[in-house]
Scaffold this motif. Sequence first.
Motif, short mmCIF file in Angstrom:
data_model
loop_
_atom_site.label_atom_id
_atom_site.label_comp_id
_atom_site.label_asym_id
_atom_site.label_seq_id
_atom_site.Cartn_x
_atom_site.Cartn_y
_atom_site.Cartn_z
N LEU A 74 1.13 -1.26 0.01
CA LEU A 74 -0.18 0.01 -0.37
C LEU A 74 0.91 1.15 0.13
CD1 LEU A 74 -2.26 -1.00 2.33
CD2 LEU A 74 -3.38 -0.88 0.38
N THR A 75 2.16 1.53 0.55
CA THR A 75 2.76 2.28 0.69
C THR A 75 3.93 2.55 -0.11
OG1 THR A 75 4.64 1.87 2.24
CG2 THR A 75 2.86 2.54 2.95
N THR A 76 4.36 1.46 -1.28
CA THR A 76 4.55 1.59 -1.86
C THR A 76 3.68 3.08 -3.54
OG1 THR A 76 6.16 -1.05 -1.95
CG2 THR A 76 6.05 0.63 -4.29
N HIS A 77 2.77 3.02 -3.08
CA HIS A 77 2.20 3.52 -4.77
C HIS A 77 1.11 4.98 -3.68
CE1 HIS A 77 3.39 0.62 -7.62
NE2 HIS A 77 2.67 -0.22 -6.15
N ALA A 78 1.87 5.15 -2.75
CA ALA A 78 1.65 6.73 -1.95
C ALA A 78 0.94 7.18 -3.01
CB ALA A 78 2.36 7.11 -1.80
N GLY A 79 0.07 7.87 -3.10
CA GLY A 79 -0.56 9.05 -3.56
C GLY A 79 -1.37 8.85 -5.17
N ARG A 83 -3.58 2.41 -7.47
CA ARG A 83 -2.25 1.94 -7.53
C ARG A 83 -2.16 0.78 -6.46
NH1 ARG A 83 -0.19 -2.50 -8.27
NH2 ARG A 83 1.40 -2.87 -9.69
N ALA A 84 -2.02 1.87 -5.83
CA ALA A 84 -1.79 0.85 -3.92
C ALA A 84 -3.28 -0.58 -4.01
CB ALA A 84 -1.44 1.88 -2.85
N ILE A 85 -4.23 -0.20 -4.42
CA ILE A 85 -5.44 -0.73 -3.81
C ILE A 85 -4.73 -1.82 -4.90
CG2 ILE A 85 -7.83 -1.42 -4.41
CD1 ILE A 85 -6.71 0.43 -1.93
N GLU A 86 -4.69 -1.94 -5.88
CA GLU A 86 -4.40 -3.37 -6.86
C GLU A 86 -2.90 -3.82 -6.09
OE1 GLU A 86 -5.68 -1.24 -11.34
OE2 GLU A 86 -2.87 -0.85 -10.59
N ALA A 87 -2.07 -3.46 -5.72
CA ALA A 87 -1.26 -3.90 -5.09
C ALA A 87 -1.52 -4.73 -3.55
CB ALA A 87 -0.08 -3.16 -4.53
N PHE A 88 -2.04 -4.22 -3.23
CA PHE A 88 -2.91 -4.94 -1.91
C PHE A 88 -3.33 -5.81 -2.17
CE2 PHE A 88 -7.03 -5.67 1.11
CZ PHE A 88 -5.90 -5.35 1.59
N PHE A 89 -4.04 -5.86 -3.38
CA PHE A 89 -4.70 -7.57 -3.78
C PHE A 89 -4.44 -8.33 -4.13
CE2 PHE A 89 -9.22 -5.13 -3.55
CZ PHE A 89 -9.56 -5.28 -2.97
N ASP A 90 -2.96 -8.05 -5.08
CA ASP A 90 -2.30 -9.06 -5.92
C ASP A 90 -0.64 -9.65 -4.48
OD1 ASP A 90 -2.13 -7.66 -7.88
OD2 ASP A 90 -0.54 -6.45 -8.13
N VAL A 91 -1.13 -9.13 -2.93
CA VAL A 91 -0.62 -9.52 -1.79
C VAL A 91 -1.21 -10.71 -1.75
CG1 VAL A 91 0.37 -9.43 0.88
CG2 VAL A 91 1.28 -7.90 -1.16
#
Length: 203
Positions: A74-79, A83-91
């Motif tokens: 979630l923090t890798t894509h701050a702002g 994209r942060a939510i996409e990364a969250f669901f990837d995990v």
Amino acid sequence: MSGRKQFDVDTALDQAMRVFWERGYTDASLDVLGSATGLGRGSLYGTFGGKDALFRQCLDRYASTYGTRYEQALTTHAGDPVRAIEAFFDVVLARIADPSVPAGCLIAQSAAQAPILKGDNSAHVRTLLDTQRRRVRTALTGPSAAPEELADELATFVVAVNQSLAVLSRAGTTDTELRAVARLACQTVADTLRATPEHAACD
């Protein structure tokens, strides 16, 4: 050597966590926990303080292990909330697809059994869900932030989808179907953010 533990506490905790994850709190009897960890009741009580205390420690271990991964995603894509939510669901989907761990999610499993948990553990499950929601809520802030109330609603929505994915995976839903759910959830977040007056003014 007398009086010293002859086993690795972290390993035993991981083994117990797997039992709770697979079976849920109710079916994780002391006999089953003892068989999985190789510990007798006396050692379980002496080391962890009994089933309820062990369960809470397993919840914390699970939350620490996967919470760190969620936080990083979630923090890798701050702002960039979408994209942060996409990364969250990837995990989330990577955990679900991992053949080395039980299906589903220990927190989702425990939330379903919250009515039968002792008060402290039931409240603790709720706290862990709230922590997850706060992480997601934070990812929805920044230059592309949603209004406060909408961000709260979206954070609750994302956590709800996450918990649903865990339940569906335990029921045998395929990876393809789970990914479709996550994709639609991300699209819903994107469309909802795009529809806000702040984003409309920038289009």
